[in-house]
Design a protein around this motif. Structure first.
Motif, PDB file in Angstrom:
ATOM      1  N   ASP A 144       2.215  -6.375   6.631  1.00  0.00           N
ATOM      2  CA  ASP A 144       3.449  -5.886   6.030  1.00  0.00           C
ATOM      3  C   ASP A 144       4.633  -6.415   6.839  1.00  0.00           C
ATOM      4  O   ASP A 144       4.823  -6.033   7.997  1.00  0.00           O
ATOM      5  CB  ASP A 144       3.441  -4.357   6.010  1.00  0.00           C
ATOM      6  CG  ASP A 144       4.688  -3.769   5.376  1.00  0.00           C
ATOM      7  OD1 ASP A 144       5.552  -4.546   4.925  1.00  0.00           O
ATOM      8  OD2 ASP A 144       4.796  -2.527   5.331  1.00  0.00           O
ATOM      9  N   LYS A 203       2.618   0.432  -1.935  1.00  0.00           N
ATOM     10  CA  LYS A 203       2.898   0.215  -0.513  1.00  0.00           C
ATOM     11  C   LYS A 203       3.379   1.492   0.170  1.00  0.00           C
ATOM     12  O   LYS A 203       3.048   1.760   1.328  1.00  0.00           O
ATOM     13  CB  LYS A 203       3.925  -0.898  -0.345  1.00  0.00           C
ATOM     14  CG  LYS A 203       4.243  -1.211   1.115  1.00  0.00           C
ATOM     15  CD  LYS A 203       5.190  -2.393   1.271  1.00  0.00           C
ATOM     16  CE  LYS A 203       4.482  -3.694   1.046  1.00  0.00           C
ATOM     17  NZ  LYS A 203       5.318  -4.865   1.426  1.00  0.00           N
ATOM     18  N   GLY A 254       4.575  -9.416   2.079  1.00  0.00           N
ATOM     19  CA  GLY A 254       3.209  -9.344   2.575  1.00  0.00           C
ATOM     20  C   GLY A 254       2.612 -10.714   2.821  1.00  0.00           C
ATOM     21  O   GLY A 254       3.048 -11.708   2.244  1.00  0.00           O
TER      22      GLY A 254
END
Length: 396
Positions: free
Chosen positions: A326, A143, A369
């Motif tokens: 996100d 990420k 997420g």
């Protein structure tokens, strides 16, 4: 008493999300389902023709365990054209979808205690199958690098027990497409450390410009002897229910796969095999190009709507047909107000309050997420994303 291994894994998180959406819809609520890993489409004419011809010819017998030899030759020609390297039929196993190809790979490569590197977030089936084989998944966080693994992070995770690296590009769930440099670096790492590469390219036909999908063995021919290519026609031809895919790799691996598959499913569905063979021999790219345009249009529409989100960054959506949101910013804001917020909470609220079904990132190893599929009908997609955006924008 159930076998102990059943405690090591649970049902697919994506399937559970879809089941939850159906349960709410049965209760009478209007639900737009963005959980499914498939494209809403009719069947390619060439596939239908091949299936109908096979049925009319009374074809109903076993084929070779690894599939029709004619189909394996056709797949070898396809892979040869895609990779710019020669492939032969004895390097191809036809499987009951990509899941079986991945299961076969895990079972013939992984010994108990072996470690397999998996970039995270990850498709939920990758670690589950490694665990079933007795191995240990080792997750590499991505990420912080726009969902692309850094070679240094991979190298740091390698131990004397590391056996393989799973590479999934375009990536499910994140939509990231790995570029030439990262793929070449990952291949070189595998060569240097004598690791297997399990290369899942099921979404390869849906890399959105300017991003390009690259077969790893094209970029690194020396890695071919330690690479297994996994693919299916579930996405590229919208044939999820037909369950037809393949595994390509060294002859010794495919021979072991044949022995394994002879004791599991035996040959894949014979009608699906003939339908696919007819498509590969007589079809053209028209249908696949239509699917690509459909997905591209849906992506453009979705990105336009999601651009209105105030507390969630626009997803990258470089490939495949998923938007991956996100929620880190929302979580920080909630924590500042004294509340804990994870992806499961968001998914539950979206389903019950907005009537939009999504998949929690916890299924992919990421509690911050949410995955949305944009493979559905455009009108439903628009309604669903507008509902979702309006709901998320009430959280600050």
């Amino acid at each position: 008493m159930l076998a102990q291994r059943t405690t090591l894994f649970k049902s697919s998180g994506t399937a559970a999300a879809s089941d939850a959406a159906k349960a709410v819809a049965v209760g009478g609520k209007d639900v737009i389902d963005l959980t499914s890993g498939e494209i809403w489409s009719h069947t390619a004419p060439s596939v239908r023709e091949g299936a109908i011809a096979a049925i009319n010819s009374n074809i109903n017998r076993y084929t070779d365990t690894l599939g029709l030899m004619e189909l394996r030759h056709a797949l070898a020609r396809k892979i040869s054209a895609e990779t710019a390297q020669p492939w032969s039929a004895d390097e191809i196993a036809v499987t009951t979808g990509a899941k079986q190809a991945l299961f076969n790979a895990a079972m013939v490569l992984v010994n108990p205690g072996d470690e397999v590197l998996i970039p995270a977030p990850y498709w939920t089936t990758f670690p589950a199958q490694i665990i079933v084989a007795g191995g240990r998944p080792v997750f590499i966080e991505t990420k912080h690098n726009h969902f692309v693994p850094r070679p240094a992070d991979l190298a740091a995770a390698i131990t004397r027990n590391t056996k393989a690296i799973v590479i999934n590009t375009p990536n499910n769930p994140t939509g990231a497409v790995y570029d030439r440099d990262i793929l070449a670096s990952m291949a070189q790492l595998a060569i240097d450390r004598e690791l297997w590469i399990i290369f899942d390219e099921c979404y390869g036909t849906f890399a959105h410009a300017p991003h390009v999908h690259h077969p790893i063995v094209t970029l690194a021919p020396r890695a071919r002897g330690r690479t297994l290519i996994v693919n299916s026609f579930s996405k590229s031809l919208a044939l999820t229910g037909w369950r037809i895919g393949y595994l390509a790799g060294p002859k010794a691996v495919i021979s072991a796969v044949k022995a394994l598959q002879s004791h599991t499913t035996s040959n894949p569905n014979v009608i699906a095999q003939h339908a696919l063979l007819h498509h590969l021999e007589s079809g053209d790219a028209t249908f696949q190009m239509q699917l690509q345009r459909q997905v591209s249009d849906a992506r453009a529409l979705g990105l336009s709507i999601l651009s209105a989100l105030r507390s969630v960054p626009q997803p990258i959506a470089q490939g495949g047909f998923y938007f991956y949101l996100d929620l880190s910013g929302l979580q920080r804001s909630a924590k500042a107000r004294g509340h804990e917020l994870n992806a499961d909470d968001v998914v539950s609220t979206l389903l019950m309050d907005a009537g939009v079904a999504t998949v929690s990132g916890t299924a992919f190893g990421d509690p911050a997420g949410v995955r949305l599929s944009y493979g559905i009908d455009l009108k439903l997609l628009e309604h669903g994303l507008r509902r979702l955006t309006a709901t998320l924008d009430t959280w600050k």
